[in-house]
Design a protein around this motif. Structure first.
Motif, PDB file in Angstrom:
ATOM      1  N   SER A 140       0.797  -1.226   0.000  1.00 22.11           N
ATOM      2  CA  SER A 140       0.000   0.000   0.000  1.00 22.11           C
ATOM      3  C   SER A 140       0.831   1.278   0.000  1.00 22.11           C
ATOM      4  O   SER A 140       0.309   2.345  -0.307  1.00 22.11           O
ATOM      5  N   GLU A 141       2.103   1.171   0.358  1.00 21.60           N
ATOM      6  CA  GLU A 141       2.969   2.347   0.406  1.00 21.60           C
ATOM      7  C   GLU A 141       4.331   2.002  -0.165  1.00 21.60           C
ATOM      8  O   GLU A 141       4.766   0.859  -0.092  1.00 21.60           O
ATOM      9  N   GLN A 142       4.989   3.013  -0.686  1.00 21.78           N
ATOM     10  CA  GLN A 142       6.356   2.808  -1.148  1.00 21.78           C
ATOM     11  C   GLN A 142       7.289   2.792   0.050  1.00 21.78           C
ATOM     12  O   GLN A 142       7.163   3.613   0.961  1.00 21.78           O
ATOM     13  N   ILE A 143       8.200   1.836   0.025  1.00 26.15           N
ATOM     14  CA  ILE A 143       9.241   1.752   1.046  1.00 26.15           C
ATOM     15  C   ILE A 143      10.570   1.594   0.322  1.00 26.15           C
ATOM     16  O   ILE A 143      10.604   1.268  -0.871  1.00 26.15           O
ATOM     17  N   ASN A 144      11.619   1.799   1.038  1.00 23.53           N
ATOM     18  CA  ASN A 144      12.947   1.528   0.498  1.00 23.53           C
ATOM     19  C   ASN A 144      13.072   0.007   0.383  1.00 23.53           C
ATOM     20  O   ASN A 144      13.081  -0.686   1.398  1.00 23.53           O
ATOM     21  N   PRO A 145      13.151  -0.544  -0.839  1.00 21.36           N
ATOM     22  CA  PRO A 145      13.205  -1.999  -0.976  1.00 21.36           C
ATOM     23  C   PRO A 145      14.435  -2.619  -0.327  1.00 21.36           C
ATOM     24  O   PRO A 145      14.440  -3.799   0.015  1.00 21.36           O
ATOM     25  N   GLU A 146      15.477  -1.826  -0.099  1.00 20.21           N
ATOM     26  CA  GLU A 146      16.677  -2.336   0.551  1.00 20.21           C
ATOM     27  C   GLU A 146      16.391  -2.732   2.008  1.00 20.21           C
ATOM     28  O   GLU A 146      17.050  -3.617   2.548  1.00 20.21           O
ATOM     29  N   CYS A 147      15.408  -2.096   2.630  1.00 18.16           N
ATOM     30  CA  CYS A 147      15.042  -2.462   4.005  1.00 18.16           C
ATOM     31  C   CYS A 147      14.526  -3.895   4.056  1.00 18.16           C
ATOM     32  O   CYS A 147      14.897  -4.665   4.949  1.00 18.16           O
ATOM     33  N   GLN A 148      13.676  -4.232   3.111  1.00 16.22           N
ATOM     34  CA  GLN A 148      13.125  -5.585   3.070  1.00 16.22           C
ATOM     35  C   GLN A 148      14.229  -6.607   2.817  1.00 16.22           C
ATOM     36  O   GLN A 148      14.285  -7.656   3.469  1.00 16.22           O
ATOM     37  N   LYS A 149      15.129  -6.302   1.897  1.00 14.89           N
ATOM     38  CA  LYS A 149      16.255  -7.200   1.629  1.00 14.89           C
ATOM     39  C   LYS A 149      17.143  -7.340   2.861  1.00 14.89           C
ATOM     40  O   LYS A 149      17.601  -8.441   3.190  1.00 14.89           O
ATOM     41  N   TYR A 150      17.388  -6.220   3.540  1.00 16.65           N
ATOM     42  CA  TYR A 150      18.242  -6.237   4.728  1.00 16.65           C
ATOM     43  C   TYR A 150      17.659  -7.172   5.787  1.00 16.65           C
ATOM     44  O   TYR A 150      18.366  -8.000   6.359  1.00 16.65           O
ATOM     45  N   LEU A 151      16.366  -7.032   6.042  1.00 16.45           N
ATOM     46  CA  LEU A 151      15.744  -7.880   7.061  1.00 16.45           C
ATOM     47  C   LEU A 151      15.766  -9.347   6.655  1.00 16.45           C
ATOM     48  O   LEU A 151      15.963 -10.227   7.503  1.00 16.45           O
ATOM     49  N   ASN A 152      15.585  -9.619   5.375  1.00 18.45           N
ATOM     50  CA  ASN A 152      15.634 -11.000   4.894  1.00 18.45           C
ATOM     51  C   ASN A 152      17.023 -11.598   5.141  1.00 18.45           C
ATOM     52  O   ASN A 152      17.151 -12.711   5.665  1.00 18.45           O
TER      53      ASN A 152
END
Length: 178
Positions: A140-152
């Motif tokens: 629903s919102e734009q996020i920095n996709p690097e955050c998702q990769k970092y957590l993964n």
């Protein structure tokens, strides 16, 4: 300066840039879980650790603070305090390095073993929960996709670190027995 402002008494909180959102907003949940991961790592750091693990966890704590700031800033045009690819590559490099010390996985591993390993597993599962919320938020919102990769990557690293602590302390991993 007082720690309380009373501005959140109505169930809202402020994001970077001044926008106010509900305290139950997915963005707030996401960076709240990032803070929870950081707290669990703080517990880990109160224990005696090998210096390489201690230094890496201290770095990760600082990067998690950046991730929380990143998630609290919905203005993606801003480059201040953002998770960036070199941070992810560093996690991957540590995964590869630490896996070199471990026997290949032959079984599913349950959380447990040494106390420190157990806390690392707790941090790992909290990281997975944060990642899940982040995935939902990104719908629903734009996020920095690097955050998702970092957590993964971080959850993978924490799993490897838990196994490594068990190995280095001569504590057997807890093997799942179906």
């Amino acid at each position: 300066m007082k720690i309380y402002t009373k501005t959140g008494d109505d169930g809202t909180t402020g994001l970077q840039g001044g926008k106010r959102v509900s305290k139950s907003d997915l963005r707030i949940q996401a960076y709240g879980l990032v803070d929870e991961i950081n707290s669990v790592l703080g517990i880990v750091l109160t224990h005696e650790l090998d210096v390489d693990l201690k230094n890496l966890l201290t770095l990760i704590q600082n990067e998690l603070f950046v991730a929380g700031s990143d998630l609290s800033n919905p203005d993606l045009a801003s480059t201040k305090n953002r998770i960036v690819n070199p941070m992810i590559l560093n996690l991957e490099n540590h995964i590869d390095k630490f896996e070199g010390e471990l026997a290949p996985l032959a079984n599913f591993i349950l959380p447990g073993g040494h106390k420190i390993a157990s806390f690392l597993h707790l941090a790992r599962t909290t990281t997975r929960r944060a990642e899940t919320i982040l995935v939902e938020l990104s719908k629903s919102e734009q996020i920095n996709p690097e955050c998702q990769k970092y957590l993964n990557r971080l959850s993978d690293l924490l799993f490897v670190m838990a196994r490594l602590v068990n190995k280095r302390t001569n504590t057997p991993d807890v093997i799942w027995k179906p």
